[in-house]
Design an enzyme around this catalytic site. Structure first.
Site: not given
Length: 336
Positions: A62-63, A83-84, A159, A184
């Site tokens: 888990d981040l 992942a984010s 981000k 992207p």
């Protein structure tokens, strides 16, 4: 062939990255927050045409915590950090989204560095490049950075600061670890399951007739399969180390352009897709009071055009025509 870790294998882009790696013959492992999601990961891969069995390892990490990351990275040649952190509602303040994004990125990078990983490819976003600027007539490039002090939304801020933290890490305590980032624009393409990118949600609402008028803004679009392909090129090409790469399929499109493609390619099945663009003044007024539009407030009336010339020149990346992607997105959503 390499041993590669993909973070967030249950996500939309993460699944396509796993598929691309498997197709290229790499050994793959992927992380999920909860191992209860492993069946979902494997079901999405089957929908994408792959059934890797023991060739894919699914690991819990888990981040939001340190546990599991060093084990996940151990023995890997490369990491695709896709992942984010996600929120179920509107953040109360910027830090509620920014802190997990920055801390999660640093957890992955620290684990990769400690495990002797050669290169990390991080999924960033056009949100780390094109926001907080004055209107301009030239496309955004990898030299541009979003201005986090310009009143931007928490997602774009998260981000930007997460990518900044990544570059600072490899320049400092993570010296020796190679980093490349993929940025992207709005991601479209076939869906593999119920979890997909927010940009696909806009197409779904258009098809369902839930969007009474088209919002006045333009941005780039790109196929999820081409974004996954760019991650692999950034992972393997020597020249990609230390570089950022915008992923976009040609010039930006206004929402009215998307609607026109849907009508042209789907015919009667696009009957509910609106054709009228909302007046800019009305859109800005609604964005002040409608929470669903608040995140778009800063870009209404704007054209966030960007160029992927760098990825095409350095890596030979060639995205497919966006008209085909829009049509395949719609076909996939209708089937789902």
């Amino acid at each position: 062939m390499a041993e590669v870790l993909v973070t967030g294998g249950s996500g939309y882009l993460g699944s396509w990255c796993v598929l691309a790696l498997l197709a290229a013959g790499h050994s793959v492992r992927t992380t999920v927050r909860d191992l209860a999601r492993e069946p979902q990961v494997r079901a999405q891969l089957r929908n994408g045409g792959a059934d890797p069995g023991d060739e894919l390892r699914v690991l819990p990490a888990d981040l939001r915590g340190d546990e599991g990351w060093l084990d996940a990275a151990a023995g890997c040649d490369a990491v695709l950090h896709v992942a984010s952190p996600t929120l179920t509602g509107t953040p109360r303040d910027d830090d509620e989204m920014v802190r997990p994004a920055v801390d999660g990125t640093l957890r992955v990078l620290r684990a990769a560095h400690a495990a002797g990983v050669r290169r990390v490819v991080m999924t960033s976003a056009i949100g780390a490049i094109a926001y907080g600027h004055e209107p301009r007539d030239t496309p955004f490039t990898e030299r541009d950075w979003t201005d986090v002090d310009a009143g931007i939304q928490p997602y774009q801020k998260s981000k930007t600061l997460a990518e900044r933290a990544a570059w600072d890490f490899v320049a400092g305590p993570g010296h020796g670890l190679e980093l490349a980032t993929v940025n992207p624009t709005a991601v479209l393409g076939p869906v593999l399951g119920p979890d997909y990118a927010p940009s696909l949600g806009a197409v779904a609402r258009m098809l369902k007739g839930e969007m009474p008028a088209l919002l006045p803004f333009a941005t780039g679009y790109v196929d999820v399969r081409d974004v996954a392909a760019l991650h692999l090129l950034a992972m393997t090409a020597p020249v990609a180390a230390g570089e950022r790469f915008i992923a976009t399929a040609g010039p930006s499109l206004w929402m009215r352009d998307l609607a026109a493609i849907l009508h042209d390619r789907l015919g009667e099945r696009a009957a509910k897709v609106p054709t009228r663009e909302m007046p800019l003044r009305l859109a800005r007024g609604l964005a002040r009071v409608d929470p669903r539009m608040r995140s778009l407030r800063a870009i209404l009336g704007r054209d966030l055009d960007a160029t992927s010339a760098k990825a095409e020149r350095l890596l030979g990346w060639q995205p497919r025509p966006i008209e085909d992607t829009v049509a395949e997105t719609a076909e996939s959503l209708l089937a789902l």
